[in-house]
Design an enzyme around this catalytic site. Sequence first.
Site, short mmCIF file in Angstrom:
data_model
loop_
_atom_site.label_atom_id
_atom_site.label_comp_id
_atom_site.label_asym_id
_atom_site.label_seq_id
_atom_site.Cartn_x
_atom_site.Cartn_y
_atom_site.Cartn_z
N GLN A 19 0.85 -1.19 -0.09
CA GLN A 19 0.29 -0.13 0.02
C GLN A 19 0.83 1.41 0.05
OE1 GLN A 19 -2.82 -1.57 3.34
NE2 GLN A 19 -4.06 -0.33 2.14
N ARG A 76 3.86 0.09 12.80
CA ARG A 76 3.57 -1.33 12.55
C ARG A 76 3.48 -1.16 10.87
NH1 ARG A 76 -1.97 -3.56 11.23
NH2 ARG A 76 -1.51 -5.68 10.48
N HIS A 120 0.79 -9.36 4.59
CA HIS A 120 -0.40 -7.94 4.62
C HIS A 120 -1.04 -8.38 3.15
CE1 HIS A 120 -2.26 -4.40 6.80
NE2 HIS A 120 -2.70 -4.50 5.59
N ASN A 164 -2.31 -10.52 8.51
CA ASN A 164 -3.30 -9.40 8.67
C ASN A 164 -4.61 -9.76 8.21
OD1 ASN A 164 -3.63 -6.34 9.10
ND2 ASN A 164 -4.50 -6.65 7.10
N GLU A 165 -5.77 -9.66 8.92
CA GLU A 165 -7.02 -9.98 8.49
C GLU A 165 -7.31 -11.19 7.86
OE1 GLU A 165 -8.68 -6.27 6.78
OE2 GLU A 165 -8.44 -5.30 8.74
N ASN A 286 -8.07 -4.86 14.27
CA ASN A 286 -8.36 -3.71 13.34
C ASN A 286 -9.74 -3.54 13.50
OD1 ASN A 286 -5.72 -3.98 12.49
ND2 ASN A 286 -6.07 -4.84 10.26
N TYR A 288 -12.82 -0.87 12.59
CA TYR A 288 -13.32 0.30 11.71
C TYR A 288 -14.84 0.85 11.93
CZ TYR A 288 -8.95 0.08 9.21
OH TYR A 288 -7.66 0.19 9.08
N TRP A 392 -4.67 3.94 11.85
CA TRP A 392 -4.50 3.66 10.10
C TRP A 392 -5.14 4.64 9.49
CZ3 TRP A 392 -2.38 -0.22 7.58
CH2 TRP A 392 -2.50 -0.17 6.09
N GLU A 399 -5.65 1.99 -1.30
CA GLU A 399 -6.65 1.45 -0.89
C GLU A 399 -7.27 0.20 -1.52
OE1 GLU A 399 -7.67 1.08 2.42
OE2 GLU A 399 -9.36 -0.01 2.10
N TRP A 400 -6.27 -0.93 -2.12
CA TRP A 400 -6.70 -1.89 -2.57
C TRP A 400 -7.56 -1.85 -4.00
CZ3 TRP A 400 -2.85 -4.71 -1.04
CH2 TRP A 400 -2.43 -4.90 0.20
C1 NOJ Z 1 -7.75 -3.14 6.91
C2 NOJ Z 1 -6.34 -3.37 6.06
O1 NOJ Z 1 -5.41 -4.08 7.15
C3 NOJ Z 1 -5.83 -2.31 5.41
O2 NOJ Z 1 -4.70 -2.87 4.41
C4 NOJ Z 1 -6.87 -1.39 4.78
O3 NOJ Z 1 -6.11 -0.21 4.00
C5 NOJ Z 1 -7.60 -0.62 5.98
N1 NOJ Z 1 -8.41 -1.89 6.38
C6 NOJ Z 1 -8.93 0.12 5.48
O4 NOJ Z 1 -9.70 -0.41 4.48
#
Ligand code: NOJ
Length: 438
Positions: A19, A76, A120, A164-165, A286, A288, A392, A399-400
């Site tokens: 990213q 991190r 990640h 991660n996730e 994580n 949100y 974050w 953002e993917w």
């Molecule tokens: C979690 C992910 O780990 C991260 O890569 C992503 O950018 C954020 N969420 C926001 O969507």
Amino acid sequence: MAHKFPKDFIFGAATSAYQIEGAAFEDGRGQTMWDVIHRDQEGKPTQDVGDIACDHYHRYKDDIKLMKELGLQSYRFSISWVRIYPQGAGEINPLGVNFYQNLIDELIKNGIEPTATLWHGDLPLVYDEKGGWLNPEVIEHYLNYAKTCFDLFGDRVKIWYTHNEPWCAAFLNEHPLGDQLQIAHHLMIAHARVIKLYRNHLNGDGKIGIVLNLGKQYPKTFEKMDQFAARNVDGFVNRWFLDPVIKGEYPKDMMELYRKQGHHFIIESKDLDELKRYPMDFLGINMYSRGVQSYAPFNPPFYAQDYHMPEAIYTEMGWEVCPSSLYELLMDIKEKYHNIEVFITENGAAFKDEMIDNKIHDPLRADFIKKHLEAVQKAISHGVNVTRYYAWSLFDNFEWGLGYSKRFGIIHIDYETQKRTIKASGYCYQRIIQKRSL
Ligand code: NOJ
């Protein structure tokens, strides 16, 4: 007087390799699945790609200066598997290794603790082409890569995150649900084996855990069927990962639900033994948003439908802002998961920034961070063992699937010039860190 955070509470910010790093074709880096996802057959980008991103690979020294200016105690980041092993395994790439050696040394020189995520999202392309995590062979290669990272960096990196996730890796794809559950299980096996490896490793004297994306799930009403729907989504998103990584077992109700609906996946009991025998040191969360679920009788497998709260603020991602749900989530962890040590490994929001007189105004983001830290403080005062908070993200970044259109940074990136500007939310976070209170 404002309430102070505990003396040993740590404030940081988080990023991930693909990213922010850019330099996708430099210094012998191999290809990740993300290098091809947004490209056509000829390799031309069809959408935003991470080739340059924040160009952090070349600018890490200046970026560390900014971290220092913000007062971050910890950072991190994630290690790019294909910078270390361009082909996933085999020959180590010394230039890739150098980058992380330099990054880690520079952080330490500036009094910032380096903490590293092993994986990640940026799986080596060679493994993606062989089925990704659905193919159990990947587990062995991941172990080999993890061991190399511990050998190379473990003398200075004392906080490690396995995946991660894993929920995103397992479920955000086109596979049928049975295969997705198999992917999730392979990720759990890989996680367990990495913990075991770290315990037996010469440099394994730090802490290791996993990073899960969790969000508390609420029923829309007190009706029994709304509660049933919320419980199913909680089982799907939260408990399906929390239970194995902390208790070494899958939630029985979810197991039954999946089996009853005929989803096929293989779990051997000895796999779970490993999860029991090698407990991790902490849980990374994580967080949100939350979910509000209403019963949807024609919507298997969970019979749930997300309910949109008419009065609430939603971020640019369409995620409801609900700091109190962080407090409640943390209380759940304390009560149901042996009060394990918790790090908030990511928390933040995508909102539009406004540039006024060369300053970036982002009051909603600043408020988001503050309110979530307030929830963390409240949880601490009620006995939750939460010891760290990472915003974050340090920068706006890739953002993917949404490319550069969503900005989560506390530092603004001008992608044309790569100019960095600390946003008002960054200064707000700086003040919180300085005062150690809100
Ligand atoms: C979690 C992910 O780990 C991260 O890569 C992503 O950018 C954020 N969420 C926001 O969507």
